[in-house]
Design an enzyme around this catalytic site. Structure first.
Site, PDB file in Angstrom:
ATOM      1  N   ALA A  65       0.863  -1.182   0.000  1.00  0.00           N
ATOM      2  CA  ALA A  65       0.000   0.000   0.000  1.00  0.00           C
ATOM      3  C   ALA A  65       0.901   1.234   0.000  1.00  0.00           C
ATOM      4  O   ALA A  65       2.043   1.171   0.489  1.00  0.00           O
ATOM      5  CB  ALA A  65      -0.886  -0.007   1.229  1.00  0.00           C
ATOM      6  N   GLY A 110       0.500  -4.968   0.684  1.00  0.00           N
ATOM      7  CA  GLY A 110      -0.636  -5.030  -0.247  1.00  0.00           C
ATOM      8  C   GLY A 110      -0.295  -5.745  -1.538  1.00  0.00           C
ATOM      9  O   GLY A 110      -1.190  -6.266  -2.219  1.00  0.00           O
ATOM     10  N   GLU A 113      -0.816  -9.279  -0.726  1.00  0.00           N
ATOM     11  CA  GLU A 113      -2.268  -9.474  -0.608  1.00  0.00           C
ATOM     12  C   GLU A 113      -2.913  -9.554  -1.997  1.00  0.00           C
ATOM     13  O   GLU A 113      -3.796 -10.369  -2.242  1.00  0.00           O
ATOM     14  CB  GLU A 113      -2.873  -8.342   0.217  1.00  0.00           C
ATOM     15  N   GLU A 133       3.979  -4.941   7.276  1.00  0.00           N
ATOM     16  CA  GLU A 133       3.196  -3.849   7.863  1.00  0.00           C
ATOM     17  C   GLU A 133       3.527  -3.595   9.325  1.00  0.00           C
ATOM     18  O   GLU A 133       3.454  -2.462   9.803  1.00  0.00           O
ATOM     19  CB  GLU A 133       1.683  -4.135   7.726  1.00  0.00           C
TER      20      GLU A 133
HETATM   21  N1  COA Z   1       4.547   3.162  -0.669  1.00  0.00           N
HETATM   22  C1  COA Z   1       4.953   4.313  -1.227  1.00  0.00           C
HETATM   23  N2  COA Z   1       6.116   4.450  -1.872  1.00  0.00           N
HETATM   24  C2  COA Z   1       6.922   3.378  -1.929  1.00  0.00           C
HETATM   25  C3  COA Z   1       6.582   2.150  -1.373  1.00  0.00           C
HETATM   26  C4  COA Z   1       5.328   2.069  -0.709  1.00  0.00           C
HETATM   27  N3  COA Z   1       4.887   0.927  -0.167  1.00  0.00           N
HETATM   28  N4  COA Z   1       7.573   1.270  -1.578  1.00  0.00           N
HETATM   29  C5  COA Z   1       8.512   1.928  -2.268  1.00  0.00           C
HETATM   30  N5  COA Z   1       8.123   3.210  -2.480  1.00  0.00           N
HETATM   31  C6  COA Z   1       8.840   4.267  -3.181  1.00  0.00           C
HETATM   32  C7  COA Z   1      10.008   4.823  -2.380  1.00  0.00           C
HETATM   33  O1  COA Z   1       9.557   5.798  -1.459  1.00  0.00           O
HETATM   34  C8  COA Z   1      10.865   5.376  -3.471  1.00  0.00           C
HETATM   35  O2  COA Z   1      10.309   6.609  -3.899  1.00  0.00           O
HETATM   36  P1  COA Z   1      11.266   7.894  -4.162  1.00  0.00           P
HETATM   37  O3  COA Z   1      12.240   7.427  -5.227  1.00  0.00           O
HETATM   38  O4  COA Z   1      10.342   8.955  -4.637  1.00  0.00           O
HETATM   39  O5  COA Z   1      11.945   8.164  -2.857  1.00  0.00           O
HETATM   40  C9  COA Z   1      10.669   4.387  -4.608  1.00  0.00           C
HETATM   41  O6  COA Z   1       9.443   3.731  -4.357  1.00  0.00           O
HETATM   42  C10 COA Z   1      11.757   3.340  -4.708  1.00  0.00           C
HETATM   43  O7  COA Z   1      11.836   2.682  -3.440  1.00  0.00           O
HETATM   44  P2  COA Z   1      13.193   2.543  -2.596  1.00  0.00           P
HETATM   45  O8  COA Z   1      12.828   2.351  -1.166  1.00  0.00           O
HETATM   46  O9  COA Z   1      14.113   3.674  -2.901  1.00  0.00           O
HETATM   47  O10 COA Z   1      13.785   1.208  -3.228  1.00  0.00           O
HETATM   48  P3  COA Z   1      14.775   0.182  -2.519  1.00  0.00           P
HETATM   49  O11 COA Z   1      15.246  -0.734  -3.601  1.00  0.00           O
HETATM   50  O12 COA Z   1      15.813   0.888  -1.739  1.00  0.00           O
HETATM   51  O13 COA Z   1      13.879  -0.631  -1.467  1.00  0.00           O
HETATM   52  C11 COA Z   1      11.927  -1.849  -0.754  1.00  0.00           C
HETATM   53  C12 COA Z   1      12.831  -1.453  -1.933  1.00  0.00           C
HETATM   54  C13 COA Z   1      10.745  -2.607  -1.319  1.00  0.00           C
HETATM   55  C14 COA Z   1      12.702  -2.750   0.220  1.00  0.00           C
HETATM   56  C15 COA Z   1      11.466  -0.571  -0.016  1.00  0.00           C
HETATM   57  O14 COA Z   1      10.963   0.350  -0.968  1.00  0.00           O
HETATM   58  C16 COA Z   1      10.389  -0.813   0.997  1.00  0.00           C
HETATM   59  O15 COA Z   1      10.669  -1.327   2.070  1.00  0.00           O
HETATM   60  N6  COA Z   1       9.111  -0.439   0.682  1.00  0.00           N
HETATM   61  C17 COA Z   1       8.029  -0.523   1.598  1.00  0.00           C
HETATM   62  C18 COA Z   1       7.562  -1.954   1.773  1.00  0.00           C
HETATM   63  C19 COA Z   1       6.410  -2.005   2.773  1.00  0.00           C
HETATM   64  O16 COA Z   1       6.573  -1.740   3.945  1.00  0.00           O
HETATM   65  N7  COA Z   1       5.214  -2.350   2.273  1.00  0.00           N
HETATM   66  C20 COA Z   1       4.031  -2.429   3.081  1.00  0.00           C
HETATM   67  C21 COA Z   1       3.277  -1.158   3.028  1.00  0.00           C
HETATM   68  S1  COA Z   1       1.813  -1.199   4.039  1.00  0.00           S
END
Ligand code: COA
Length: 259
Positions: A65, A110, A113, A133
């Protein structure tokens, strides 16, 4: 369809692409709405007999999400966001046509999910899946707690949700969360071969299987068996079943036309 969700139909297969690669295809309210519209169009199109769902880009199926949107939600907005996501995903699950998730890279929160409401999940061997989450101080809100239990059991559901650590594709496969794990270079070929097989199968039989398993499986055994009987009986009225049985006896490949 907007830019956020792309829909292409070809040879009986609808390809749905979540198209927000700069945000790792994170699900915000607008994406959920577009996905719902895409699947409504697919439901209404008899030419579509199977669906492939994927995320744009190389890094992620869906990274969850949208956390920026999530951070600003009031409790009432959070309830609506959760319901919106749940209803959209239940709509995919109950589409009546098989949906295959093609998972490259991250399928988190999500994203996991969304993958779990699809009927088959084909993942690249570099995929990472999970429910992180808890690390944000929240829990899955699009059906994750419920579908994890059903796919992998209570122990795995609690492990993934309580600890929040992503797991690799092989472990997810062993837990029953993925249908197949293939080398990344073979992901598209494998997924589309399966989708083509489904698109060439008898649609009424596919629908019956989905309903008997997904709805009948949630009732007691007597009601579940009833679902199966109804779906089985409906198939006998189709030309496809006549074709399938005749083709077997004539030792040829059947051609299912969907009538
Ligand atoms: N919601 C909003 N934006 C997200 C996102 C999310 N769930 N996951 C990634 N992004 C965005 C980042 O903020 C970043 O945006 P920016 O370039 O404008 O700063 C872009 O996507 C790339 O992500 P980034 O974190 O830089 O990539 P990474 O390779 O370093 O890490 C992940 C990848 C997946 C490990 C990391 O993005 C992450 O942990 N995301 C969240 C996962 C999560 O908690 N999901 C559950 C949400 S309820």
């Amino acid at each position: 369809m907007s830019e956020l969700v792309l829909l292409d139909v070809s040879d009986g297969i609808a390809l749905v692409t979540l198209n927000r690669p700069d945000k790792l295809n994170a699900l915000n309210f607008a994406v959920l709405t577009e996905l719902k519209a895409a699947f409504a169009a697919i439901a209404a199109d008899p030419a579509v007999r199977a669906v492939v769902l994927r995320g744009a880009g190389e890094k992620a199926f869906v990274a969850g999400a949208d956390i920026a949107e999530l951070a600003a939600l009031s409790p009432i907005q959070a309830r609506d966001f959760s319901r919106h996501g749940q209803q959209m995903m239940r709509g995919i699950e109950m589409l009546g046509k098989p949906v295959v998730a093609m998972i490259r890279g991250y399928a988190l929160g999500g994203g996991m999910e969304l993958a779990m409401c699809c009927h088959l999940r084909i993942a690249a061997d570099n995929a990472k899946v999970g429910q992180p989450e808890i690390n944000l101080g929240v829990l899955p809100g699009f059906g994750g707690t419920q579908r994890l239990i059903r796919l992998a059991g209570q122990g795995a559901a609690l492990e993934l949700c309580l600890l929040g650590a992503p797991i690799g594709a092989q472990r997810a496969y062993e837990l029953g969360l993925l249908t197949r794990v293939v080398p990344a270079a073979e992901l598209e070929e494998t997924t589309f071969a399966l989708a083509a097989q489904l698109a060439a199968s008898a649609p009424q039989a596919l629908r019956g299987i989905l309903e008997a398993v997904l709805v009948g499986g949630e009732c007691g055994i007597e009601a579940g068996l009833d679902y199966e009987t109804q779906a089985f009986a409906v198939c006998t009225s189709t030309n496809d079943m006549r074709e399938g049985t005749r083709a077997f006896l004539e030792r040829r490949k059947p051609v299912f036309r969907g009538d």
